[in-house]
Scaffold this active site. Sequence first.
Site, PDB file in Angstrom:
ATOM      1  N   CYS A 114       0.819  -1.228   0.000  1.00 58.15           N
ATOM      2  CA  CYS A 114       0.000   0.000   0.000  1.00 58.15           C
ATOM      3  C   CYS A 114       0.846   1.270   0.000  1.00 58.15           C
ATOM      4  O   CYS A 114       0.389   2.319  -0.441  1.00 58.15           O
ATOM      5  CB  CYS A 114      -0.929   0.025   1.212  1.00 58.15           C
ATOM      6  SG  CYS A 114      -1.908  -1.463   1.347  1.00 58.15           S
ATOM      7  N   HIS A 267      -3.897   6.853   1.088  1.00 64.18           N
ATOM      8  CA  HIS A 267      -4.144   5.543   0.483  1.00 64.18           C
ATOM      9  C   HIS A 267      -5.580   5.143   0.805  1.00 64.18           C
ATOM     10  O   HIS A 267      -6.023   5.264   1.947  1.00 64.18           O
ATOM     11  CB  HIS A 267      -3.154   4.519   1.039  1.00 64.18           C
ATOM     12  CG  HIS A 267      -3.602   3.102   0.844  1.00 64.18           C
ATOM     13  ND1 HIS A 267      -3.943   2.601  -0.395  1.00 64.18           N
ATOM     14  CD2 HIS A 267      -3.802   2.091   1.730  1.00 64.18           C
ATOM     15  CE1 HIS A 267      -4.324   1.338  -0.252  1.00 64.18           C
ATOM     16  NE2 HIS A 267      -4.253   1.016   1.020  1.00 64.18           N
ATOM     17  N   ASN A 297     -10.148  -0.973  -2.640  1.00 64.86           N
ATOM     18  CA  ASN A 297      -8.756  -0.719  -2.274  1.00 64.86           C
ATOM     19  C   ASN A 297      -7.866  -1.239  -3.405  1.00 64.86           C
ATOM     20  O   ASN A 297      -7.815  -2.443  -3.655  1.00 64.86           O
ATOM     21  CB  ASN A 297      -8.479  -1.459  -0.955  1.00 64.86           C
ATOM     22  CG  ASN A 297      -7.065  -1.303  -0.442  1.00 64.86           C
ATOM     23  OD1 ASN A 297      -6.148  -1.032  -1.199  1.00 64.86           O
ATOM     24  ND2 ASN A 297      -6.896  -1.505   0.851  1.00 64.86           N
TER      25      ASN A 297
HETATM   26  N1  ACO Z   1     -19.701  -9.977   4.617  1.00 64.38           N
HETATM   27  C1  ACO Z   1     -20.476 -10.236   5.658  1.00 64.38           C
HETATM   28  N2  ACO Z   1     -20.004 -10.585   6.861  1.00 64.38           N
HETATM   29  C2  ACO Z   1     -18.686 -10.653   7.017  1.00 64.38           C
HETATM   30  C3  ACO Z   1     -17.801 -10.377   5.963  1.00 64.38           C
HETATM   31  C4  ACO Z   1     -18.361 -10.029   4.708  1.00 64.38           C
HETATM   32  N3  ACO Z   1     -17.600  -9.741   3.642  1.00 64.38           N
HETATM   33  N4  ACO Z   1     -16.543 -10.506   6.413  1.00 64.38           N
HETATM   34  C5  ACO Z   1     -16.620 -10.846   7.706  1.00 64.38           C
HETATM   35  N5  ACO Z   1     -17.916 -10.948   8.071  1.00 64.38           N
HETATM   36  C6  ACO Z   1     -18.469 -11.295   9.379  1.00 64.38           C
HETATM   37  C7  ACO Z   1     -17.493 -12.042  10.228  1.00 64.38           C
HETATM   38  O1  ACO Z   1     -17.533 -13.427   9.917  1.00 64.38           O
HETATM   39  C8  ACO Z   1     -18.024 -11.770  11.624  1.00 64.38           C
HETATM   40  O2  ACO Z   1     -19.113 -12.602  11.881  1.00 64.38           O
HETATM   41  P1  ACO Z   1     -19.344 -13.206  13.366  1.00 64.38           P
HETATM   42  O3  ACO Z   1     -19.574 -11.996  14.234  1.00 64.38           O
HETATM   43  O4  ACO Z   1     -20.547 -14.054  13.177  1.00 64.38           O
HETATM   44  O5  ACO Z   1     -18.089 -13.929  13.698  1.00 64.38           O
HETATM   45  C9  ACO Z   1     -18.573 -10.334  11.504  1.00 64.38           C
HETATM   46  O6  ACO Z   1     -18.748 -10.095  10.086  1.00 64.38           O
HETATM   47  C10 ACO Z   1     -17.652  -9.294  12.070  1.00 64.38           C
HETATM   48  O7  ACO Z   1     -16.334  -9.574  11.596  1.00 64.38           O
HETATM   49  P2  ACO Z   1     -15.134  -8.719  12.015  1.00 64.38           P
HETATM   50  O8  ACO Z   1     -13.888  -9.172  11.311  1.00 64.38           O
HETATM   51  O9  ACO Z   1     -15.111  -8.582  13.505  1.00 64.38           O
HETATM   52  O10 ACO Z   1     -15.594  -7.352  11.356  1.00 64.38           O
HETATM   53  P3  ACO Z   1     -15.170  -5.921  11.707  1.00 64.38           P
HETATM   54  O11 ACO Z   1     -16.332  -5.183  12.221  1.00 64.38           O
HETATM   55  O12 ACO Z   1     -13.867  -5.872  12.447  1.00 64.38           O
HETATM   56  O13 ACO Z   1     -14.875  -5.366  10.249  1.00 64.38           O
HETATM   57  C11 ACO Z   1     -13.089  -4.927   8.733  1.00 64.38           C
HETATM   58  C12 ACO Z   1     -13.908  -5.998   9.416  1.00 64.38           C
HETATM   59  C13 ACO Z   1     -13.976  -4.095   7.803  1.00 64.38           C
HETATM   60  C14 ACO Z   1     -12.013  -5.580   7.883  1.00 64.38           C
HETATM   61  C15 ACO Z   1     -12.485  -4.033   9.843  1.00 64.38           C
HETATM   62  O14 ACO Z   1     -11.731  -4.788  10.740  1.00 64.38           O
HETATM   63  C16 ACO Z   1     -11.664  -2.964   9.300  1.00 64.38           C
HETATM   64  O15 ACO Z   1     -12.163  -1.953   8.829  1.00 64.38           O
HETATM   65  N6  ACO Z   1     -10.328  -3.158   9.352  1.00 64.38           N
HETATM   66  C17 ACO Z   1      -9.390  -2.297   8.710  1.00 64.38           C
HETATM   67  C18 ACO Z   1      -8.678  -3.105   7.725  1.00 64.38           C
HETATM   68  C19 ACO Z   1      -8.838  -2.600   6.329  1.00 64.38           C
HETATM   69  O16 ACO Z   1      -9.629  -1.774   5.996  1.00 64.38           O
HETATM   70  N7  ACO Z   1      -7.982  -3.131   5.487  1.00 64.38           N
HETATM   71  C20 ACO Z   1      -7.942  -2.699   4.140  1.00 64.38           C
HETATM   72  C21 ACO Z   1      -6.869  -3.400   3.443  1.00 64.38           C
HETATM   73  S1  ACO Z   1      -5.329  -3.185   4.173  1.00 64.38           S
HETATM   74  C22 ACO Z   1      -4.750  -1.690   3.793  1.00 64.38           C
HETATM   75  O17 ACO Z   1      -4.952  -1.196   2.732  1.00 64.38           O
HETATM   76  C23 ACO Z   1      -3.972  -0.958   4.800  1.00 64.38           C
END
Ligand code: ACO
Length: 340
Positions: A114, A267, A297
């Site tokens: 990234c 980014h 992304n």
């Molecule tokens: N669709 C539906 N449900 C989903 C999906 C999906 N695509 N993916 C995960 N879930 C479910 C999980 O299984 C989980 O279910 P459960 O509660 O029954 O176990 C629930 O959603 C919550 O999952 P979490 O991983 O806890 O979700 P969270 O609220 O943390 O959101 C996310 C995940 C969006 C990735 C968040 O952690 C985030 O914003 N992280 C930042 C990372 C990021 O944006 N990375 C981008 C790429 S890296 C970079 O460019 C730097």
Amino acid sequence: MSLRARLAGIGHHLPPRVVTNDDLAQLFDTSDAWIQERTGIRERRFVDEGTTCTDLAEAASRQAMEHAGWEPEDVDFILFATLSPDLYFPGNGVFLQKQLGMGPVGALDLRTQCTGFVYGLATADAYIRSGMYRRILLVGAEVHSRGLRLTDEGRDTAVLFGDGAGAVCVEAVEADAPAQGDRPSSQLLTHALHGDGANALDLCLKKPGLGSFPFISQEQIDAGDTAPSMNGREVFKNAVRRFPEVIGEVLADASLAADDLDFVVPHQANARITEAVRSRMGLPEEKVASNIHNYGNTTAASIPIALSEAVHDGRVQRGDLVCLAAFGAGFTWAASLLRY
Ligand code: ACO
């Protein structure tokens, strides 16, 4: 003569195929509401069969060179940032050199994911200041779509990423070049580059790789090791801290303040990360690029795509103070400050 670098031209290219959140919901268990609420993403672009990362880079490069008034033979060095190269080796730089019909110029591939574009810009600036090269083509390009695991098991990362490319032409100018009318003269000002391997496995692609045997196996493919693996919470927590920190670092280095900024291109990792950074830094919405809803992304391509859009639609003008900032796998984080 003391040399500085400036952006002479910029371009971007996105493959035409739009893939909406509803399209993904046909393939695995997810929903438009879940994706939009967590990431801001509405749709992304995926390449069609036969299109490579180098093809996207070529199209973006041709647009950037046209904007700069360069021909391919004017380029004396290529920098190519990607985490999704056409082959494990050689890197995409030489494929781009060949496709653009250039002479045997050097081609360096950057692997900082990234932050690849910002690392590349700092590298181009250093080469130009040293007098080693005068005209550098820097590209960030990704084809994520072929590496994603479009299944229930891979849904946490499959919804995040898209394909695209952006490119800039970086040229040497005299350090004391006269200002253009009442606008400050265009030049790259300063950069800050960081990395910390303590979190390397919180965002990575495990296979193929030679750190363990075998290089790749069917079992590893079936287990999802060839798709990105991410500790989303750790990424979020570190990103919202490192973005403001590294932007503050380049501003301090140039004796400038956040209020002096005309435009910031973070980014495009996640709309919630961008929004957290924007509000933490007290920046108004119109000064912060945000296009993740359209493209997802695109990793090394996201900054040059967003900057190219802002330049070509007039939001960024010559002489504007612009900050580019990135956080990503490694973890690495980086920023560049420039007068466009
Ligand atoms: N669709 C539906 N449900 C989903 C999906 C999906 N695509 N993916 C995960 N879930 C479910 C999980 O299984 C989980 O279910 P459960 O509660 O029954 O176990 C629930 O959603 C919550 O999952 P979490 O991983 O806890 O979700 P969270 O609220 O943390 O959101 C996310 C995940 C969006 C990735 C968040 O952690 C985030 O914003 N992280 C930042 C990372 C990021 O944006 N990375 C981008 C790429 S890296 C970079 O460019 C730097």
